[in-house]
Motif scaffolding. Structure first.
Motif, PDB file in Angstrom:
ATOM      1  N   ARG A 323       0.733  -1.163  -0.042  1.00  0.00           N
ATOM      2  CA  ARG A 323      -0.092   0.305  -0.367  1.00  0.00           C
ATOM      3  C   ARG A 323       1.001   1.086  -0.021  1.00  0.00           C
ATOM      4  NH1 ARG A 323      -3.897  -2.242   5.591  1.00  0.00           N
ATOM      5  NH2 ARG A 323      -5.094  -3.880   3.635  1.00  0.00           N
ATOM      6  N   ASP A 324       1.646   0.498   0.675  1.00  0.00           N
ATOM      7  CA  ASP A 324       2.684   2.381   0.476  1.00  0.00           C
ATOM      8  C   ASP A 324       4.212   2.815  -0.278  1.00  0.00           C
ATOM      9  OD1 ASP A 324       1.614   3.213   2.797  1.00  0.00           O
ATOM     10  OD2 ASP A 324       3.113   2.001   4.198  1.00  0.00           O
ATOM     11  N   LYS A 325       4.092   1.678  -1.341  1.00  0.00           N
ATOM     12  CA  LYS A 325       4.699   1.334  -2.946  1.00  0.00           C
ATOM     13  C   LYS A 325       4.162   1.372  -3.538  1.00  0.00           C
ATOM     14  CE  LYS A 325       7.954  -0.930   0.739  1.00  0.00           C
ATOM     15  NZ  LYS A 325       9.364  -1.903   0.717  1.00  0.00           N
ATOM     16  N   LEU A 326       2.820   1.692  -3.953  1.00  0.00           N
ATOM     17  CA  LEU A 326       2.166   1.372  -5.160  1.00  0.00           C
ATOM     18  C   LEU A 326       3.233   2.513  -6.775  1.00  0.00           C
ATOM     19  CD1 LEU A 326      -1.223   0.908  -4.127  1.00  0.00           C
ATOM     20  CD2 LEU A 326       0.445  -0.883  -4.687  1.00  0.00           C
ATOM     21  N   ASP A 327       3.957   3.547  -6.396  1.00  0.00           N
ATOM     22  CA  ASP A 327       4.442   4.631  -7.048  1.00  0.00           C
ATOM     23  C   ASP A 327       5.610   4.024  -7.875  1.00  0.00           C
ATOM     24  OD1 ASP A 327       1.824   6.572  -6.911  1.00  0.00           O
ATOM     25  OD2 ASP A 327       2.850   7.322  -5.140  1.00  0.00           O
ATOM     26  N   ASN A 328       5.969   2.993  -6.752  1.00  0.00           N
ATOM     27  CA  ASN A 328       7.689   2.942  -7.392  1.00  0.00           C
ATOM     28  C   ASN A 328       8.159   2.435  -7.997  1.00  0.00           C
ATOM     29  OD1 ASN A 328       7.976   3.696  -4.313  1.00  0.00           O
ATOM     30  ND2 ASN A 328       8.951   1.527  -3.418  1.00  0.00           N
ATOM     31  N   TYR A 329       8.749   1.822  -9.452  1.00  0.00           N
ATOM     32  CA  TYR A 329       8.990   1.416 -10.550  1.00  0.00           C
ATOM     33  C   TYR A 329       9.236  -0.156  -9.908  1.00  0.00           C
ATOM     34  CZ  TYR A 329       8.733   5.672 -13.227  1.00  0.00           C
ATOM     35  OH  TYR A 329       8.701   6.100 -14.081  1.00  0.00           O
ATOM     36  N   VAL A 330      10.223  -0.879  -9.008  1.00  0.00           N
ATOM     37  CA  VAL A 330      10.698  -1.330  -8.309  1.00  0.00           C
ATOM     38  C   VAL A 330       9.417  -1.763  -6.926  1.00  0.00           C
ATOM     39  CG1 VAL A 330      12.172  -3.491  -7.954  1.00  0.00           C
ATOM     40  CG2 VAL A 330      12.287  -1.562  -9.527  1.00  0.00           C
ATOM     41  N   LEU A 331       8.793  -3.255  -6.570  1.00  0.00           N
ATOM     42  CA  LEU A 331       8.398  -4.076  -5.569  1.00  0.00           C
ATOM     43  C   LEU A 331       9.467  -4.067  -4.665  1.00  0.00           C
ATOM     44  CD1 LEU A 331       4.816  -4.220  -6.851  1.00  0.00           C
ATOM     45  CD2 LEU A 331       5.569  -2.267  -5.440  1.00  0.00           C
ATOM     46  N   VAL A 332      10.551  -3.994  -4.053  1.00  0.00           N
ATOM     47  CA  VAL A 332      11.009  -4.320  -2.718  1.00  0.00           C
ATOM     48  C   VAL A 332      10.226  -4.841  -1.117  1.00  0.00           C
ATOM     49  CG1 VAL A 332      13.277  -4.752  -2.322  1.00  0.00           C
ATOM     50  CG2 VAL A 332      12.779  -3.419  -4.244  1.00  0.00           C
ATOM     51  N   LEU A 333       9.841  -5.519  -0.961  1.00  0.00           N
ATOM     52  CA  LEU A 333       9.084  -6.975  -0.051  1.00  0.00           C
ATOM     53  C   LEU A 333      10.186  -7.165   0.902  1.00  0.00           C
ATOM     54  CD1 LEU A 333       5.975  -6.727  -2.635  1.00  0.00           C
ATOM     55  CD2 LEU A 333       6.422  -5.276  -0.735  1.00  0.00           C
ATOM     56  N   SER A 334      10.145  -6.847   2.123  1.00  0.00           N
ATOM     57  CA  SER A 334      11.073  -7.588   2.981  1.00  0.00           C
ATOM     58  C   SER A 334      10.155  -8.246   4.528  1.00  0.00           C
ATOM     59  CB  SER A 334      12.569  -7.261   3.159  1.00  0.00           C
ATOM     60  OG  SER A 334      12.359  -6.110   3.596  1.00  0.00           O
ATOM     61  N   ASP A 335      10.565  -8.933   4.790  1.00  0.00           N
ATOM     62  CA  ASP A 335       9.509  -9.204   6.779  1.00  0.00           C
ATOM     63  C   ASP A 335      10.682 -10.272   6.946  1.00  0.00           C
ATOM     64  OD1 ASP A 335       8.841  -8.728   9.018  1.00  0.00           O
ATOM     65  OD2 ASP A 335       6.843  -8.354   7.884  1.00  0.00           O
ATOM     66  N   TRP A 336      11.015 -10.531   8.379  1.00  0.00           N
ATOM     67  CA  TRP A 336      11.946 -11.340   8.967  1.00  0.00           C
ATOM     68  C   TRP A 336      10.132 -12.532   9.176  1.00  0.00           C
ATOM     69  CZ3 TRP A 336      16.346 -11.042  10.710  1.00  0.00           C
ATOM     70  CH2 TRP A 336      16.347  -9.544  10.844  1.00  0.00           C
ATOM     71  N   GLY A 337      10.784 -13.941   8.780  1.00  0.00           N
ATOM     72  CA  GLY A 337      10.366 -15.329   9.204  1.00  0.00           C
ATOM     73  C   GLY A 337       9.127 -15.227   7.404  1.00  0.00           C
ATOM     74  N   TRP A 338       9.548 -14.738   6.775  1.00  0.00           N
ATOM     75  CA  TRP A 338       9.364 -16.200   5.577  1.00  0.00           C
ATOM     76  C   TRP A 338      10.056 -16.060   5.167  1.00  0.00           C
ATOM     77  CZ3 TRP A 338       8.464 -10.131   2.175  1.00  0.00           C
ATOM     78  CH2 TRP A 338       7.547  -9.032   2.935  1.00  0.00           C
ATOM     79  N   HIS A 339       9.428 -17.598   4.504  1.00  0.00           N
ATOM     80  CA  HIS A 339       9.666 -19.122   3.969  1.00  0.00           C
ATOM     81  C   HIS A 339      10.696 -18.292   2.648  1.00  0.00           C
ATOM     82  CE1 HIS A 339      10.484 -23.059   3.195  1.00  0.00           C
ATOM     83  NE2 HIS A 339       9.853 -23.042   4.106  1.00  0.00           N
ATOM     84  N   GLU A 340      11.424 -18.898   3.119  1.00  0.00           N
ATOM     85  CA  GLU A 340      12.883 -18.173   1.892  1.00  0.00           C
ATOM     86  C   GLU A 340      12.194 -19.685   0.584  1.00  0.00           C
ATOM     87  OE1 GLU A 340      16.932 -19.991   2.223  1.00  0.00           O
ATOM     88  OE2 GLU A 340      16.553 -19.894   3.989  1.00  0.00           O
ATOM     89  N   GLY A 341      11.666 -21.169   0.420  1.00  0.00           N
ATOM     90  CA  GLY A 341      11.634 -21.415  -0.173  1.00  0.00           C
ATOM     91  C   GLY A 341      10.643 -21.312  -1.455  1.00  0.00           C
ATOM     92  N   VAL A 342       9.778 -20.255  -0.771  1.00  0.00           N
ATOM     93  CA  VAL A 342       8.113 -19.469  -1.275  1.00  0.00           C
ATOM     94  C   VAL A 342       8.400 -18.296  -1.669  1.00  0.00           C
ATOM     95  CG1 VAL A 342       5.632 -19.335  -0.900  1.00  0.00           C
ATOM     96  CG2 VAL A 342       7.154 -21.234   0.576  1.00  0.00           C
ATOM     97  N   ILE A 343       9.568 -17.562  -1.158  1.00  0.00           N
ATOM     98  CA  ILE A 343       8.871 -16.225  -1.772  1.00  0.00           C
ATOM     99  C   ILE A 343       9.552 -16.377  -3.309  1.00  0.00           C
ATOM    100  CG2 ILE A 343      10.104 -15.289   0.015  1.00  0.00           C
ATOM    101  CD1 ILE A 343      13.181 -15.245  -0.582  1.00  0.00           C
ATOM    102  N   GLY A 344      10.136 -16.627  -4.202  1.00  0.00           N
ATOM    103  CA  GLY A 344       9.904 -16.617  -5.596  1.00  0.00           C
ATOM    104  C   GLY A 344       8.758 -16.984  -6.187  1.00  0.00           C
TER     105      GLY A 344
END
Length: 541
Positions: A323-344
């Protein structure tokens, strides 16, 4: 002599002309045979690689074959293993797949340690290795030869391997878009030719080639088109116990299409590497015991369900950040605990929804893992290369890539990749515009249209389904499910059924009886008893 296939329908010819497809390429699309694929010996260094393998077999030494944990890498490894066991002692063929969570992507140092322990003097990588400069050096220091087969973007400096087989560094090789499994197939073809073994024996493994090529979103043009077209035929008739088991467990009864691979088979094969151990998927494609592979297919099915659960959790979290990044050209989203096998997978879905390069980063501690998906016009691997000073490691190609980064560098990375995107992309490239290629009317959808359209399959990257506009369609039924809608439209003669996943508000407001103009594509298995299966893109009331 078999009569050459042609296209007679004027609407289809009109769209092909708009796409720039000339008569010569159309004839190739319709009539190319498996014999028309390129000579594998046009690939740079392939003869040297073949000679090394033959020398190693004559000496009776173990061969370590090193794959990757995604569907392209696993099918590549299974393909090479199955070919080598036809001509060599299978007890001396050592398959190795790195663990995503412990070792990460690419040529693993641990494989060198294992090769040394087993007194192996040859490692063959498939679908990886082109960036493994330090790993190749370590292997050489241990007096181990390395043959690299890969298709990912090479860096400016190549590893000092005994042989590198890669279409993009092979001037004499015309088609540069082979996937990892395609390059592996070429190595095996060259090996069999050198040993004077009939290469037609390899054609029954084209099911693996089609599976890996489609799963890796390979461009379905020229040589890939031939390999996939014939591979799908083999996949339909496959006698492999694992293929039969995965079709059974996932409920596939109809003719297999690229859609079945992309959305049913490949996710289950990928689930092992994403959620557990990729060796399950390798065993599925190489073991011959029906009972054993059925149990493995059940495990993969359960792992895929876990993957779907983790995916939904991340998407819910990502949706708040966006919601805070809709004007960005690239969506970079990060957080703790996200399963690294699924982020792709999440990156793919967000990229498709917003039509923007998307990078999902899982924070793991001092270091974090990122997965990237991109759009036409923004070469994500080149962008990462420009920011390599911020990254611990990276790799990939124009549309997909991955990297490891120090967690403290994420904020700077986000600013810098946004700067690069604003330099490389124009506003219009970020707009999701559903332009149609041709308008069709009820009278246009006749028998010849259906016959000619089916001739253009397989559809996929580089040979997308046509985008149609059909005016004045009436909605005759709507079924609402937890995460989707099923809508049936009619033009009075023909029914068009679509499923809308994660529907936006405008779709939820549709009612039975509404009249709309619809922009849509056919699905792979577009013909049904009730009419046509379509993917609805946009409607206008």
């Amino acid at each position: 002599m078999k009569k050459l296939e042609t296209i007679q329908n004027e609407i289809i010819l009109e769209v092909l002309k708009k796409r720039g497809i000339n008569e010569n390429y159309l004839e190739f699309m319709l009539n190319a045979k498996i014999e028309d694929i390129e000579d594998p010996f046009n690939l740079e260094n392939i003869e040297l690689a073949v000679d090394l393998i033959i020398k190693n077999m004559k000496e009776g030494k173990p061969i370590l074959i090193h794959g990757d944990y995604d569907a392209d890498g696993i099918t590549s490894l299974a393909l090479l293993y199955r070919a080598l066991e036809k001509i060599y002692d299978k007890n001396k063929i050592i398959p190795y797949i790195p663990n995503r969570f412990k070792e990460g992507y690419g040529f693993s140092e641990n494989s060198i340690k294992i090769a040394k322990e087993l007194n192996s003097k040859l490692i063959i990588t498939v679908d990886c290795g082109i960036t493994g400069i330090s790993e190749v050096k370590k292997a050489i220091d241990e007096n181990i030869n390395v043959i690299i087969t890969d298709h990912h973007e090479p860096l400016d400096i190549l590893p000092n391997a005994s042989a590198i087989i890669h279409p993009k560094i092979s001037p004499r090789y015309n088609f540069k878009q082979l996937t990892g499994v395609g390059v592996t197939f070429k190595l095996i073809m060259a090996l069999f030719k050198k040993l004077n073994i009939n290469t037609r024996k390899l054609l029954w493994d084209l099911d693996l080639v089609s599976l890996g090529t489609i799963a890796d979103m390979g461009e379905l043009t020229y040589e890939n088109r031939i390999l996939v077209k014939y591979g799908l035929i083999v996949l339909e008739k496959s006698k492999k116990a694992g293929i039969k088991a995965i079709k059974y467990i996932s409920g596939i009864k109809e003719k297999i299409s690229p859609w079945h691979i992309s959305f049913i088979i490949a996710p289950r094969i990928n689930a092992a590497g994403r959620m557990s151990d990729p060796i399950y998927s390798f065993k599925l494609l190489t073991l011959k015991n029906g009972k054993e592979v059925l149990e493995i297919s059940k495990i993969l099915n359960e792992l895929n369900k876990k993957r779907q659960y983790e995916e939904r959790k991340i998407i819910e979290s990502v949706s708040i950040q966006i919601r805070d990044k809709l004007d960005n050209y690239v969506l970079v989203l990060s957080d703790w605990g996200w399963h690294e096998g699924v982020i792709g997978i999440v990156a793919s879905k967000i990229c498709e929804k917003f039509n923007k390069p998307t990078i999902i980063i899982s924070k793991l501690g001092e270091f974090s893992k990122g997965s990237c998906r991109s759009i036409e016009g923004f070469h994500i691997q080149k962008a990462l290369k420009e920011l390599s000073y911020l990254l611990e490691e990276f790799g990939g190609h124009s549309m997909a890539a991955g990297f490891t980064i120090k967690t403290e560098n994420i904020e700077l990375f986000e600013r810098e990749i946004e700067r690069i995107a604003r330099r490389e992309l124009k506003d219009y490239q970020l707009k999701k515009i559903f332009n149609y290629e041709v308008e069709i009317k009820p009278a246009d959808i006749n028998k010849q249209f259906i016959i000619d359209y089916a001739k253009l399959s397989p559809f996929g990257i580089g040979n997308e389904h046509f985008t149609f506009l059909h005016r004045n369609l009436k909605i005759i039924s709507i079924e609402k499910y937890k995460r989707s809608l099923e809508i049936v439209f009619s033009n009075g003669k023909i029914k068009f059924k679509t499923k809308v996943f994660q529907p936006e508000k405008e779709w939820l407001e549709l009612k039975v009886g509404d009249i709309v103009d619809l922009i849509f594509k056919f699905t792979d298995n577009f013909i049904s008893k009730e009419g046509f299966n379509i993917k609805a893109l946009k409607f206008i009331k």
